[in-house]
Design a protein around this motif. Structure first.
Motif, PDB file in Angstrom:
ATOM      1  N   THR A 143       0.831  -1.197   0.000  1.00  0.00           N
ATOM      2  CA  THR A 143       0.000   0.000   0.000  1.00  0.00           C
ATOM      3  C   THR A 143       0.866   1.248   0.000  1.00  0.00           C
ATOM      4  OG1 THR A 143      -1.718  -1.193   1.204  1.00  0.00           O
ATOM      5  CG2 THR A 143      -1.855   1.205   1.206  1.00  0.00           C
ATOM      6  N   TRP A 144       1.923   1.247   0.823  1.00  0.00           N
ATOM      7  CA  TRP A 144       2.833   2.396   0.867  1.00  0.00           C
ATOM      8  C   TRP A 144       3.563   2.560  -0.459  1.00  0.00           C
ATOM      9  CZ3 TRP A 144       2.397   6.109   4.181  1.00  0.00           C
ATOM     10  CH2 TRP A 144       1.838   5.855   5.418  1.00  0.00           C
ATOM     11  N   ALA A 145       3.976   1.457  -1.053  1.00  0.00           N
ATOM     12  CA  ALA A 145       4.666   1.525  -2.339  1.00  0.00           C
ATOM     13  C   ALA A 145       3.741   2.087  -3.419  1.00  0.00           C
ATOM     14  CB  ALA A 145       5.185   0.144  -2.734  1.00  0.00           C
ATOM     15  N   LEU A 146       2.485   1.677  -3.407  1.00  0.00           N
ATOM     16  CA  LEU A 146       1.514   2.211  -4.370  1.00  0.00           C
ATOM     17  C   LEU A 146       1.268   3.695  -4.140  1.00  0.00           C
ATOM     18  CD1 LEU A 146      -1.086  -0.701  -4.517  1.00  0.00           C
ATOM     19  CD2 LEU A 146       0.459   0.049  -6.334  1.00  0.00           C
ATOM     20  N   ALA A 147       1.214   4.111  -2.890  1.00  0.00           N
ATOM     21  CA  ALA A 147       1.019   5.523  -2.577  1.00  0.00           C
ATOM     22  C   ALA A 147       2.192   6.362  -3.088  1.00  0.00           C
ATOM     23  CB  ALA A 147       0.836   5.715  -1.078  1.00  0.00           C
ATOM     24  N   ILE A 148       3.403   5.886  -2.875  1.00  0.00           N
ATOM     25  CA  ILE A 148       4.581   6.606  -3.353  1.00  0.00           C
ATOM     26  C   ILE A 148       4.603   6.634  -4.877  1.00  0.00           C
ATOM     27  CG2 ILE A 148       7.111   6.510  -3.461  1.00  0.00           C
ATOM     28  CD1 ILE A 148       6.985   5.482  -0.535  1.00  0.00           C
ATOM     29  N   ALA A 149       4.231   5.533  -5.506  1.00  0.00           N
ATOM     30  CA  ALA A 149       4.170   5.493  -6.968  1.00  0.00           C
ATOM     31  C   ALA A 149       3.149   6.497  -7.498  1.00  0.00           C
ATOM     32  CB  ALA A 149       3.827   4.084  -7.441  1.00  0.00           C
ATOM     33  N   LEU A 150       2.011   6.612  -6.848  1.00  0.00           N
ATOM     34  CA  LEU A 150       0.992   7.564  -7.267  1.00  0.00           C
ATOM     35  C   LEU A 150       1.498   8.993  -7.123  1.00  0.00           C
ATOM     36  CD1 LEU A 150      -1.858   8.056  -8.276  1.00  0.00           C
ATOM     37  CD2 LEU A 150      -2.644   7.962  -5.908  1.00  0.00           C
ATOM     38  N   VAL A 151       2.199   9.298  -6.048  1.00  0.00           N
ATOM     39  CA  VAL A 151       2.783  10.625  -5.872  1.00  0.00           C
ATOM     40  C   VAL A 151       3.772  10.911  -7.004  1.00  0.00           C
ATOM     41  CG1 VAL A 151       4.326  11.999  -4.422  1.00  0.00           C
ATOM     42  CG2 VAL A 151       2.431  10.749  -3.395  1.00  0.00           C
ATOM     43  N   CYS A 152       4.599   9.937  -7.353  1.00  0.00           N
ATOM     44  CA  CYS A 152       5.557  10.125  -8.447  1.00  0.00           C
ATOM     45  C   CYS A 152       4.848  10.387  -9.772  1.00  0.00           C
ATOM     46  CB  CYS A 152       6.460   8.905  -8.572  1.00  0.00           C
ATOM     47  SG  CYS A 152       7.616   8.703  -7.217  1.00  0.00           S
ATOM     48  N   ILE A 153       3.766   9.687 -10.033  1.00  0.00           N
ATOM     49  CA  ILE A 153       3.003   9.899 -11.260  1.00  0.00           C
ATOM     50  C   ILE A 153       2.421  11.305 -11.285  1.00  0.00           C
ATOM     51  CG2 ILE A 153       0.890   9.228 -12.490  1.00  0.00           C
ATOM     52  CD1 ILE A 153       1.510   6.333 -11.561  1.00  0.00           C
ATOM     53  N   ILE A 154       1.808  11.718 -10.198  1.00  0.00           N
ATOM     54  CA  ILE A 154       1.202  13.053 -10.133  1.00  0.00           C
ATOM     55  C   ILE A 154       2.268  14.138 -10.258  1.00  0.00           C
ATOM     56  CG2 ILE A 154      -0.024  14.650  -8.617  1.00  0.00           C
ATOM     57  CD1 ILE A 154      -1.577  12.145  -7.583  1.00  0.00           C
ATOM     58  N   GLU A 155       3.393  13.964  -9.544  1.00  0.00           N
ATOM     59  CA  GLU A 155       4.474  14.956  -9.595  1.00  0.00           C
ATOM     60  C   GLU A 155       5.111  15.034 -10.978  1.00  0.00           C
ATOM     61  OE1 GLU A 155       5.743  17.163  -7.352  1.00  0.00           O
ATOM     62  OE2 GLU A 155       4.103  16.674  -5.995  1.00  0.00           O
ATOM     63  N   GLY A 156       5.084  13.956 -11.730  1.00  0.00           N
ATOM     64  CA  GLY A 156       5.707  13.944 -13.052  1.00  0.00           C
ATOM     65  C   GLY A 156       4.829  14.428 -14.189  1.00  0.00           C
ATOM     66  N   LEU A 157       3.541  14.608 -13.941  1.00  0.00           N
ATOM     67  CA  LEU A 157       2.632  14.997 -15.024  1.00  0.00           C
ATOM     68  C   LEU A 157       2.971  16.350 -15.639  1.00  0.00           C
ATOM     69  CD1 LEU A 157      -0.870  13.817 -13.766  1.00  0.00           C
ATOM     70  CD2 LEU A 157       0.387  12.999 -15.749  1.00  0.00           C
ATOM     71  N   ILE A 158       3.143  17.367 -14.821  1.00  0.00           N
ATOM     72  CA  ILE A 158       3.393  18.720 -15.342  1.00  0.00           C
ATOM     73  C   ILE A 158       4.746  18.819 -16.049  1.00  0.00           C
ATOM     74  CG2 ILE A 158       3.557  21.170 -14.754  1.00  0.00           C
ATOM     75  CD1 ILE A 158       0.739  20.124 -14.476  1.00  0.00           C
ATOM     76  N   PRO A 159       5.853  18.369 -15.422  1.00  0.00           N
ATOM     77  CA  PRO A 159       7.129  18.455 -16.148  1.00  0.00           C
ATOM     78  C   PRO A 159       7.122  17.670 -17.462  1.00  0.00           C
ATOM     79  CG  PRO A 159       7.538  17.939 -13.848  1.00  0.00           C
ATOM     80  CD  PRO A 159       6.057  17.882 -14.062  1.00  0.00           C
ATOM     81  N   PHE A 160       6.377  16.580 -17.514  1.00  0.00           N
ATOM     82  CA  PHE A 160       6.323  15.784 -18.742  1.00  0.00           C
ATOM     83  C   PHE A 160       5.492  16.468 -19.822  1.00  0.00           C
ATOM     84  CE2 PHE A 160       4.246  12.540 -21.388  1.00  0.00           C
ATOM     85  CZ  PHE A 160       5.378  11.983 -21.977  1.00  0.00           C
ATOM     86  N   THR A 161       4.352  17.024 -19.440  1.00  0.00           N
ATOM     87  CA  THR A 161       3.442  17.590 -20.440  1.00  0.00           C
ATOM     88  C   THR A 161       3.805  19.012 -20.846  1.00  0.00           C
ATOM     89  OG1 THR A 161       1.906  18.302 -18.714  1.00  0.00           O
ATOM     90  CG2 THR A 161       1.498  16.152 -19.721  1.00  0.00           C
TER      91      THR A 161
END
Length: 64
Positions: free
Chosen positions: A5-23
């Motif tokens: 659960t913690w690993a999934l939470a951290i992965a979700l944070v990474c996805i959200i944090e990476g959206l703006i710099p990527f797009t």
């Protein structure tokens, strides 16, 4: 909570944090430069504290 659960939470944070710099990397870089130019370390620390408290509050409300 399990470690998965913690690993999934951290992965979700990474996805959200990476959206703006990527797009929109140019706009993101301009924004970061502008924040660094006009904001003092104290203001940035207060914003960070506000985000931390908001996140903890949301987690507390959703798990209570």
């Amino acid at each position: 909570m399990s470690w998965q659960t913690w690993a999934l939470a951290i992965a979700l944070v990474c996805i959200i944090e990476g959206l703006i710099p990527f797009t929109a990397p140019d706009k993101w870089l301009d924004s970061v430069r502008e924040i660094g130019r006009v904001a003092s370390p104290g203001v940035i620390r207060e914003i960070g504290l506000g985000l931390l408290l908001f996140g903890v509050g949301v987690i507390w409300v959703l798990t209570a």
